[in-house]
Scaffold this motif. Structure first.
Motif, mmCIF file in Angstrom:
data_model
loop_
_atom_site.group_PDB
_atom_site.id
_atom_site.type_symbol
_atom_site.label_atom_id
_atom_site.label_comp_id
_atom_site.label_asym_id
_atom_site.label_seq_id
_atom_site.Cartn_x
_atom_site.Cartn_y
_atom_site.Cartn_z
ATOM 1 N N VAL A 81 0.840 -1.202 0.000
ATOM 2 C CA VAL A 81 0.000 0.000 0.000
ATOM 3 C C VAL A 81 0.871 1.246 0.000
ATOM 4 O O VAL A 81 0.630 2.215 -0.741
ATOM 5 C CB VAL A 81 -0.958 -0.016 1.197
ATOM 6 C CG1 VAL A 81 -1.651 1.333 1.345
ATOM 7 C CG2 VAL A 81 -1.990 -1.121 1.035
ATOM 8 N N GLU A 85 0.333 3.465 -3.332
ATOM 9 C CA GLU A 85 -0.795 4.370 -3.133
ATOM 10 C C GLU A 85 -0.736 5.586 -4.055
ATOM 11 O O GLU A 85 -1.783 6.170 -4.389
ATOM 12 C CB GLU A 85 -0.854 4.815 -1.668
ATOM 13 C CG GLU A 85 0.382 5.544 -1.172
ATOM 14 C CD GLU A 85 0.258 5.911 0.294
ATOM 15 O OE1 GLU A 85 -0.860 5.769 0.822
ATOM 16 O OE2 GLU A 85 1.259 6.328 0.909
ATOM 17 N N ASP A 90 -7.631 4.277 -7.414
ATOM 18 C CA ASP A 90 -8.590 4.000 -6.344
ATOM 19 C C ASP A 90 -7.886 3.948 -4.992
ATOM 20 O O ASP A 90 -6.652 3.887 -4.901
ATOM 21 C CB ASP A 90 -9.301 2.673 -6.609
ATOM 22 C CG ASP A 90 -10.112 2.708 -7.894
ATOM 23 O OD1 ASP A 90 -10.636 3.785 -8.231
ATOM 24 O OD2 ASP A 90 -10.196 1.649 -8.554
ATOM 25 N N GLU A 91 -8.708 3.931 -3.963
ATOM 26 C CA GLU A 91 -8.168 3.798 -2.615
ATOM 27 C C GLU A 91 -7.545 2.404 -2.464
ATOM 28 O O GLU A 91 -8.167 1.397 -2.862
ATOM 29 C CB GLU A 91 -9.261 3.990 -1.571
ATOM 30 C CG GLU A 91 -9.732 5.422 -1.438
ATOM 31 C CD GLU A 91 -8.638 6.341 -0.904
ATOM 32 O OE1 GLU A 91 -7.815 5.864 -0.097
ATOM 33 O OE2 GLU A 91 -8.593 7.508 -1.304
ATOM 34 N N PRO A 92 -6.345 2.282 -1.893
ATOM 35 C CA PRO A 92 -5.708 0.968 -1.745
ATOM 36 C C PRO A 92 -6.564 -0.030 -0.983
ATOM 37 O O PRO A 92 -6.504 -1.237 -1.243
ATOM 38 C CB PRO A 92 -4.412 1.285 -0.988
ATOM 39 C CG PRO A 92 -4.112 2.713 -1.335
ATOM 40 C CD PRO A 92 -5.457 3.377 -1.462
ATOM 41 N N ALA A 93 -7.397 0.463 -0.047
ATOM 42 C CA ALA A 93 -8.234 -0.457 0.724
ATOM 43 C C ALA A 93 -9.270 -1.151 -0.140
ATOM 44 O O ALA A 93 -9.753 -2.234 0.208
ATOM 45 C CB ALA A 93 -8.922 0.296 1.860
ATOM 46 N N SER A 94 -9.621 -0.562 -1.280
ATOM 47 C CA SER A 94 -10.624 -1.161 -2.161
ATOM 48 C C SER A 94 -10.009 -2.047 -3.228
ATOM 49 O O SER A 94 -10.715 -2.575 -4.083
ATOM 50 C CB SER A 94 -11.443 -0.063 -2.844
ATOM 51 O OG SER A 94 -10.618 0.691 -3.728
#
Length: 403
Positions: A81, A85, A90-94
């Motif tokens: 991440v 990042e 997109d957001e790394p969490a997604s």
């Protein structure tokens, strides 16, 4: 059992989704069919269910992993991440990340990236339908080296895509005759393959004749990939990973065309071993019958009175014993050697009340021995080639080896 290879659709998971799938192996009469998750072929515990992620759903990046033996699990994802990042939209969490096979800390590594919710949704839909996925592979993967790089054209005439599989990753672009001006110079030396539906478009746009590859074979080749995108929170652990590896190895050995010569060699080796063992057993049986026939012939020649030979060695020993007794000679199994051995082994002062000799065994009554005398007598008898055992108040003296 043949693996079940399922191509995941680009749309989000829904009950109306249709999954393209195939079963079998390359070179066999495998067919590409479509069905909803609940109507896919039933699978058993030993079936390798492979989910193929379309090339359009994956992005490929290269990162330099930090060195460190503790770079595993959550710490490895956190490192990814931090490294990616600023390079993803997109957001790394997604996002779901997957590292190349045999990656090593401290080295440049390829990373496959896709939408996590999309992938988890399809995996959950398949598992709910009773088709849990064992492996997740990319439809197209980066080339191992520059020599292995290739171009592939897939899709439909209305939506054809050109994909370039290079060592750094896989990237694609829509393909149509309108793009010919800037796609013609594209690595003209790389092998070019295309699905039959878009082969003509590929030839016009790239001004090269592609080799034809059926969509079914592309799925089968994807399933043979060393990549496994089931990593981090999607990874199988413990016994599940061991079972998955064992099933995949078994299917590779018994179904992969690359292992066909080895399978034929193993079959020939086993057949030759079985034939060789049978031939050797036949030879041993023939030798045994010849020896038995020779013994029977020797028996009838030596003792003409014997007409029926049942067990030549036993019968011959009995006839020799009879001849020895008739001539007044002693034998090792006779009474005299046992009496001589007993006389030498008995402690001084011991008297015998009764003797009885039958079938090579001397029965002695009246001995009254202490534990020490008993041990001494048995030791001396063994030195003289005899043995003694006690039954109640009697002793049985026999030659060693006599039952």
């Amino acid at each position: 059992m043949s693996p079940l290879i399922i191509s995941l659709p680009l749309s989000a998971a829904a009950p109306t989704n249709m999954y393209a799938f195939t079963q079998g192996q390359e070179g066999a009469t495998a067919q590409l069919r479509n069905a909803s998750a609940s109507l896919l072929p039933d699978v058993g515990r030993s079936t390798d269910v492979v989910a193929v992620v379309p090339a359009q759903a994956l992005s490929w990046l290269t990162v330099d992993l930090p060195a460190g033996k503790a770079l595993r699990g959550a710490s490895l994802r956190a490192a990814l991440v931090g490294l990616l990042e600023d390079r993803v939209l997109d957001e790394p969490a997604s996002l779901h990340f997957a590292l190349q096979p045999l990656w090593q800390p401290g080295r440049s590594t390829r990373v496959a990236v896709c939408n996590k919710a999309w992938l988890q949704g399809h995996l959950q839909a398949l598992e709910t339908a009773g088709r849990p996925v064992n492996r997740i592979v990319p439809a197209l993967q980066p080339a191992q080296s520059e020599e292995d790089a290739q171009l592939r054209v897939v899709g439909t005439p209305q939506d054809a895509w050109l994909w370039s599989c290079e060592p750094t990753g896989v990237w694609g672009l829509p393909l149509s005759p309108a793009h010919a001006a800037w796609t013609v110079p594209l690595q003209a030396t790389w092998p070019l393959s295309a699905e039959p539906a878009v082969a003509e478009i590929a030839a016009q746009a790239l001004q090269r004749q592609p080799s034809l590859v059926q969509p079914t074979h592309m799925l089968l080749r994807a399933a043979q990939s060393e990549w496994d995108l089931a990593q981090f929170d999607l990874a199988a652990t413990g016994s599940a990973r061991w079972v998955k590896t064992w099933v995949r190895t078994q299917q590779t050995l018994w179904q992969s065309p690359a292992w066909r010569p080895a399978r034929w060699g193993l079959a020939v080796l086993l057949i030759s071993q079985v034939l060789g063992l049978n031939a050797w057993a036949w030879k041993l049986q023939t030798d045994l019958r010849n020896r038995q026939s020779g013994l029977a012939q020797l028996m009838t020649q030596t003792f003409p009175d014997i007409r029926v030979v049942v067990d030549a060695p036993v019968q011959m020993a009995r006839e020799v014993q009879n001849l020895r007794q008739a001539a007044g000679q002693t034998s090792a199994e006779g009474l005299e050697p046992l009496l001589a051995a007993l006389g030498q082994a008995l402690p001084t002062g011991q008297a015998v009340q009764a003797l009885d000799f039958q079938s090579g065994q001397l029965r002695v009554k009246g001995l009254n021995l202490s534990d020490e005398e008993r041990t001494q007598m048995q030791t001396r008898l063994q030195a003289l080639g005899a043995t003694a055992r006690r039954e109640g108040d009697q002793w049985w003296v026999t030659r060693l080896g006599t039952p």
